[in-house]
Design a protein around this motif. Structure first.
Motif, mmCIF file in Angstrom:
data_model
loop_
_atom_site.group_PDB
_atom_site.id
_atom_site.type_symbol
_atom_site.label_atom_id
_atom_site.label_comp_id
_atom_site.label_asym_id
_atom_site.label_seq_id
_atom_site.Cartn_x
_atom_site.Cartn_y
_atom_site.Cartn_z
ATOM 1 N N ILE A 1 23.972 42.452 77.597
ATOM 2 C CA ILE A 1 23.243 42.149 78.752
ATOM 3 C C ILE A 1 23.981 41.133 79.746
ATOM 4 N N GLY A 2 24.743 40.009 79.309
ATOM 5 C CA GLY A 2 25.520 39.443 80.082
ATOM 6 C C GLY A 2 26.412 40.163 81.164
ATOM 7 N N PHE A 3 27.091 41.290 80.166
ATOM 8 C CA PHE A 3 28.117 41.777 81.001
ATOM 9 C C PHE A 3 27.303 42.581 82.140
ATOM 10 N N ALA A 4 26.249 43.271 81.992
ATOM 11 C CA ALA A 4 25.381 44.105 82.855
ATOM 12 C C ALA A 4 24.993 43.157 83.830
ATOM 13 N N LEU A 5 24.354 41.913 83.611
ATOM 14 C CA LEU A 5 23.787 41.043 84.756
ATOM 15 C C LEU A 5 25.206 40.827 85.739
ATOM 16 N N THR A 6 26.560 40.698 84.985
ATOM 17 C CA THR A 6 27.692 40.171 85.999
ATOM 18 C C THR A 6 28.141 41.541 86.792
ATOM 19 N N VAL A 7 27.884 42.702 86.127
ATOM 20 C CA VAL A 7 28.255 43.666 87.134
ATOM 21 C C VAL A 7 27.275 44.053 87.972
ATOM 22 N N TRP A 8 25.948 43.605 87.890
ATOM 23 C CA TRP A 8 24.824 43.534 88.667
ATOM 24 C C TRP A 8 25.239 42.654 90.094
ATOM 25 N N LEU A 9 25.643 41.347 89.455
ATOM 26 C CA LEU A 9 25.952 40.518 90.655
ATOM 27 C C LEU A 9 27.204 40.948 91.283
ATOM 28 N N TRP A 10 28.245 41.613 90.829
ATOM 29 C CA TRP A 10 29.213 42.365 91.520
ATOM 30 C C TRP A 10 28.583 43.088 92.683
ATOM 31 N N MET A 11 27.766 43.689 92.385
ATOM 32 C CA MET A 11 27.176 44.581 93.400
ATOM 33 C C MET A 11 26.844 43.819 94.791
ATOM 34 N N SER A 12 26.540 42.629 94.559
ATOM 35 C CA SER A 12 26.132 41.794 95.822
ATOM 36 C C SER A 12 27.611 41.347 96.465
ATOM 37 N N LEU A 13 28.655 41.356 96.202
ATOM 38 C CA LEU A 13 29.773 40.998 96.904
ATOM 39 C C LEU A 13 30.146 42.230 97.934
ATOM 40 N N SER A 14 30.800 41.511 98.938
ATOM 41 C CA SER A 14 31.342 42.441 100.189
ATOM 42 C C SER A 14 32.377 43.629 99.692
ATOM 43 N N GLN A 15 32.283 44.381 100.261
ATOM 44 C CA GLN A 15 33.614 45.547 100.200
ATOM 45 C C GLN A 15 34.889 44.766 100.345
ATOM 46 N N ARG A 16 34.990 44.091 101.301
ATOM 47 C CA ARG A 16 36.448 43.257 101.512
ATOM 48 C C ARG A 16 36.707 42.310 100.346
ATOM 49 N N THR A 17 35.437 41.605 99.741
ATOM 50 C CA THR A 17 35.880 40.637 98.810
ATOM 51 C C THR A 17 36.224 41.657 97.438
ATOM 52 N N LEU A 18 35.729 42.797 97.170
ATOM 53 C CA LEU A 18 35.843 43.584 96.231
ATOM 54 C C LEU A 18 37.574 43.983 96.474
ATOM 55 N N VAL A 19 37.799 44.376 97.429
ATOM 56 C CA VAL A 19 39.072 44.926 97.581
ATOM 57 C C VAL A 19 40.104 44.185 97.421
ATOM 58 N N ILE A 20 39.953 42.674 98.182
ATOM 59 C CA ILE A 20 40.820 41.617 97.910
ATOM 60 C C ILE A 20 41.027 41.190 96.369
ATOM 61 N N GLY A 21 39.734 40.849 95.870
ATOM 62 C CA GLY A 21 39.619 40.690 94.330
ATOM 63 C C GLY A 21 40.372 41.652 93.462
ATOM 64 N N THR A 22 40.174 42.762 93.549
ATOM 65 C CA THR A 22 40.926 43.879 93.036
ATOM 66 C C THR A 22 42.411 43.951 93.055
ATOM 67 N N ILE A 23 42.742 43.682 94.150
ATOM 68 C CA ILE A 23 44.268 43.517 94.339
ATOM 69 C C ILE A 23 44.840 42.257 93.732
ATOM 70 N N TRP A 24 44.185 41.244 93.899
ATOM 71 C CA TRP A 24 44.376 39.960 93.314
ATOM 72 C C TRP A 24 44.433 40.025 91.547
ATOM 73 N N LEU A 25 43.300 40.725 91.036
ATOM 74 C CA LEU A 25 43.306 40.903 89.712
ATOM 75 C C LEU A 25 44.429 42.037 89.245
ATOM 76 N N SER A 26 44.748 43.038 90.168
ATOM 77 C CA SER A 26 45.884 43.886 89.658
ATOM 78 C C SER A 26 47.253 43.116 89.719
ATOM 79 N N ALA A 27 47.292 42.457 90.556
ATOM 80 C CA ALA A 27 48.793 41.651 90.726
ATOM 81 C C ALA A 27 48.821 40.782 89.396
ATOM 82 N N GLY A 28 47.581 40.266 88.922
ATOM 83 C CA GLY A 28 47.734 39.129 87.454
ATOM 84 C C GLY A 28 47.940 40.097 86.316
#
Length: 169
Positions: A120-147
């Protein structure tokens, strides 16, 4: 300029001291991680003999802080949320793996505690991710991939355990 008015001086001084305290905490953490080999020692694990501070780490943090000049506050706040949501997701998934998969806990209470609630906690965080902007998701994914790429190099393709941070100092 309203910022320079006398009535704003105490607030401006507080803001400077708060920023200084935050910078010191970030630099202390980065230095500890560099000293332990979690981050590159040459950049983060050295103290300047002249200044007594981790100068390379200061320069890296300063360069990253300059992003505030080109990104709006909403995007920066969303990037912090992205990082927090990644951490929350990882914790929930780690609970499932540690207790149910590796620990082989299969009782009804265990399934609820270590399976249902983290799911349930994981599902809620995925739901919250949906509220982030496309730009944030792209930048965050690049940063996470670099890590993740850095972690893969550090662990020789995930064949060695990552260095751990000794928090005894």
């Amino acid at each position: 300029m309203p910022f320079l008015e006398a009535r704003n001086a105490p607030r401006a001084e507080t803001d400077v001291h708060t920023g200084d305290a935050q910078l010191r905490r970030v630099l202390g953490l980065l230095f500890s991680m560099g000293r332990e080999g979690v981050l590159p020692r040459k950049v983060f694990g050295r103290i300047s003999s002249r200044f007594g501070t981790p100068v390379p780490a200061v320069l890296v943090v300063s360069a990253i802080s300059l992003l505030a000049l080109v990104l709006d506050l909403q995007t920066l706040a969303s990037m912090i949320s992205f990082g927090a949501l990644v951490a929350f997701s990882a914790v929930n998934l780690a609970v499932i793996k540690h207790y149910l998969i590796d620990g082989n806990r299969c009782g009804s209470g265990d399934l609820a505690r270590y399976g249902v609630l983290p799911t349930i906690g994981f599902a809620l965080t995925v739901w919250l991710w949906m509220s982030l902007s496309q730009r944030t998701l792209v930048i965050g994914t690049i940063w996470l991939s670099a890590g993740l790429l850095y972690l893969a190099v550090l662990t020789h393709g995930f064949r060695r355990p990552p260095p751990s941070l000794a928090l005894t100092h």
